[in-house]
Scaffold this motif. Sequence first.
Motif, PDB file in Angstrom:
ATOM      1  N   LEU A  67      41.969 -20.482  26.928  1.00  0.00           N
ATOM      2  CA  LEU A  67      40.945 -19.447  26.858  1.00  0.00           C
ATOM      3  C   LEU A  67      40.884 -18.868  25.448  1.00  0.00           C
ATOM      4  CD1 LEU A  67      38.828 -17.577  28.043  1.00  0.00           C
ATOM      5  CD2 LEU A  67      40.688 -16.066  28.752  1.00  0.00           C
ATOM      6  N   LEU A  68      42.061 -18.666  24.872  1.00  0.00           N
ATOM      7  CA  LEU A  68      42.132 -18.141  23.517  1.00  0.00           C
ATOM      8  C   LEU A  68      41.336 -19.026  22.549  1.00  0.00           C
ATOM      9  CD1 LEU A  68      44.547 -16.133  21.884  1.00  0.00           C
ATOM     10  CD2 LEU A  68      44.685 -18.403  20.913  1.00  0.00           C
ATOM     11  N   TYR A  69      41.478 -20.347  22.669  1.00  0.00           N
ATOM     12  CA  TYR A  69      40.757 -21.250  21.776  1.00  0.00           C
ATOM     13  C   TYR A  69      39.258 -21.289  22.066  1.00  0.00           C
ATOM     14  CZ  TYR A  69      45.100 -22.831  19.709  1.00  0.00           C
ATOM     15  OH  TYR A  69      46.281 -22.869  19.038  1.00  0.00           O
ATOM     16  N   VAL A  70      38.872 -21.203  23.335  1.00  0.00           N
ATOM     17  CA  VAL A  70      37.442 -21.148  23.670  1.00  0.00           C
ATOM     18  C   VAL A  70      36.818 -19.916  23.031  1.00  0.00           C
ATOM     19  CG1 VAL A  70      35.790 -20.795  25.554  1.00  0.00           C
ATOM     20  CG2 VAL A  70      37.610 -22.481  25.813  1.00  0.00           C
ATOM     21  N   VAL A  71      37.467 -18.769  23.200  1.00  0.00           N
ATOM     22  CA  VAL A  71      36.959 -17.527  22.629  1.00  0.00           C
ATOM     23  C   VAL A  71      36.949 -17.607  21.111  1.00  0.00           C
ATOM     24  CG1 VAL A  71      37.376 -15.035  22.385  1.00  0.00           C
ATOM     25  CG2 VAL A  71      37.638 -16.133  24.618  1.00  0.00           C
ATOM     26  N   ALA A  72      38.023 -18.143  20.523  1.00  0.00           N
ATOM     27  CA  ALA A  72      38.128 -18.222  19.058  1.00  0.00           C
ATOM     28  C   ALA A  72      37.005 -19.068  18.462  1.00  0.00           C
ATOM     29  CB  ALA A  72      39.496 -18.779  18.658  1.00  0.00           C
ATOM     30  N   PHE A  73      36.791 -20.256  19.000  1.00  0.00           N
ATOM     31  CA  PHE A  73      35.758 -21.125  18.441  1.00  0.00           C
ATOM     32  C   PHE A  73      34.357 -20.578  18.684  1.00  0.00           C
ATOM     33  CE2 PHE A  73      39.196 -24.347  18.532  1.00  0.00           C
ATOM     34  CZ  PHE A  73      39.188 -24.629  17.170  1.00  0.00           C
ATOM     35  N   TRP A  74      34.135 -19.964  19.847  1.00  0.00           N
ATOM     36  CA  TRP A  74      32.843 -19.339  20.100  1.00  0.00           C
ATOM     37  C   TRP A  74      32.604 -18.220  19.087  1.00  0.00           C
ATOM     38  CZ3 TRP A  74      32.545 -14.181  21.888  1.00  0.00           C
ATOM     39  CH2 TRP A  74      31.242 -13.733  22.065  1.00  0.00           C
ATOM     40  N   ALA A  75      33.608 -17.389  18.861  1.00  0.00           N
ATOM     41  CA  ALA A  75      33.457 -16.271  17.923  1.00  0.00           C
ATOM     42  C   ALA A  75      33.206 -16.774  16.503  1.00  0.00           C
ATOM     43  CB  ALA A  75      34.701 -15.376  17.967  1.00  0.00           C
ATOM     44  N   ILE A  76      33.905 -17.814  16.097  1.00  0.00           N
ATOM     45  CA  ILE A  76      33.729 -18.359  14.748  1.00  0.00           C
ATOM     46  C   ILE A  76      32.316 -18.925  14.578  1.00  0.00           C
ATOM     47  CG2 ILE A  76      34.433 -20.233  13.188  1.00  0.00           C
ATOM     48  CD1 ILE A  76      37.337 -19.724  14.283  1.00  0.00           C
ATOM     49  N   PHE A  77      31.886 -19.761  15.501  1.00  0.00           N
ATOM     50  CA  PHE A  77      30.564 -20.387  15.373  1.00  0.00           C
ATOM     51  C   PHE A  77      29.431 -19.369  15.482  1.00  0.00           C
ATOM     52  CE2 PHE A  77      32.839 -24.351  16.800  1.00  0.00           C
ATOM     53  CZ  PHE A  77      32.744 -24.978  15.574  1.00  0.00           C
ATOM     54  N   SER A  78      29.531 -18.445  16.416  1.00  0.00           N
ATOM     55  CA  SER A  78      28.461 -17.451  16.517  1.00  0.00           C
ATOM     56  C   SER A  78      28.498 -16.509  15.316  1.00  0.00           C
ATOM     57  CB  SER A  78      28.530 -16.678  17.832  1.00  0.00           C
ATOM     58  OG  SER A  78      29.686 -15.897  17.909  1.00  0.00           O
ATOM     59  N   GLY A  79      29.681 -16.207  14.786  1.00  0.00           N
ATOM     60  CA  GLY A  79      29.794 -15.363  13.597  1.00  0.00           C
ATOM     61  C   GLY A  79      29.120 -15.997  12.389  1.00  0.00           C
ATOM     62  N   VAL A  80      29.389 -17.274  12.165  1.00  0.00           N
ATOM     63  CA  VAL A  80      28.764 -17.980  11.042  1.00  0.00           C
ATOM     64  C   VAL A  80      27.245 -18.017  11.234  1.00  0.00           C
ATOM     65  CG1 VAL A  80      28.522 -20.249   9.922  1.00  0.00           C
ATOM     66  CG2 VAL A  80      30.803 -19.343  10.447  1.00  0.00           C
ATOM     67  N   SER A  81      26.801 -18.285  12.460  1.00  0.00           N
ATOM     68  CA  SER A  81      25.360 -18.326  12.741  1.00  0.00           C
ATOM     69  C   SER A  81      24.699 -16.983  12.447  1.00  0.00           C
ATOM     70  CB  SER A  81      25.111 -18.692  14.209  1.00  0.00           C
ATOM     71  OG  SER A  81      25.591 -19.974  14.498  1.00  0.00           O
ATOM     72  N   GLU A  82      25.349 -15.897  12.844  1.00  0.00           N
ATOM     73  CA  GLU A  82      24.773 -14.576  12.627  1.00  0.00           C
ATOM     74  C   GLU A  82      24.794 -14.177  11.153  1.00  0.00           C
ATOM     75  OE1 GLU A  82      27.058 -12.350  15.408  1.00  0.00           O
ATOM     76  OE2 GLU A  82      25.823 -13.006  17.091  1.00  0.00           O
ATOM     77  N   ILE A  83      25.816 -14.573  10.424  1.00  0.00           N
ATOM     78  CA  ILE A  83      25.866 -14.298   8.985  1.00  0.00           C
ATOM     79  C   ILE A  83      24.707 -15.006   8.285  1.00  0.00           C
ATOM     80  CG2 ILE A  83      27.165 -14.710   6.856  1.00  0.00           C
ATOM     81  CD1 ILE A  83      29.745 -14.307   8.593  1.00  0.00           C
TER      82      ILE A  83
END
Length: 180
Positions: free
Chosen positions: A91-107
């Motif tokens: 779960l930690l990795y699912v959340v981590a990768f989702w946060a990273i990809f959505s963060g880059v997209s939003e930036i």
Amino acid sequence: MRDIAQSWSLLLVRGIAAIILGVLAIVWPGITLLVLVIIFGLYAIIGGISSLVAGLRHRSDSRVWLILSGVLGIIAGIIAFVWPGLTSLALLYVVAFWAIFSGVSEIVAGIQLRKRIQNEWMLIVGGILSLIFGLLLLFFPGAGLLSLVWLLGIFAILYGIAMIILSFTLKKFTKRAGMP
């Protein structure tokens, strides 16, 4: 630009959902993995749908990034529901990768909006917070699920505040521009 500004209510809903998630995570730190999976899954799907709808509504350079962020959020939410018995590390990795990809997209979307609106930096701030959150989870996976709950709560509240401020900025823009 008109389409982006008229999507302010979707950002407001996304921000409110993030704050609710954050408060629940902080109020109940002893939350079970199943409940965390359900809360995360709901938030990821709601946030994903909001981004997807916003991306489909407007025709700008940031459209692709919003659609990508939305699809990734929906996929992350579905994964959380399909495999509720995930270990905390998975779960930690699912959340981590989702946060990273959505963060880059939003930036990237925020940078592209710089030419069109003021206070676009709130989308960039939300993206940076998401990126930092994801990277912290990747680099410190041994911190455990309780740490994830606290990090998720703090991230969600700060991110929600950023999205709510951005939504009201866009709402003011639509009023100044005479948009319905």
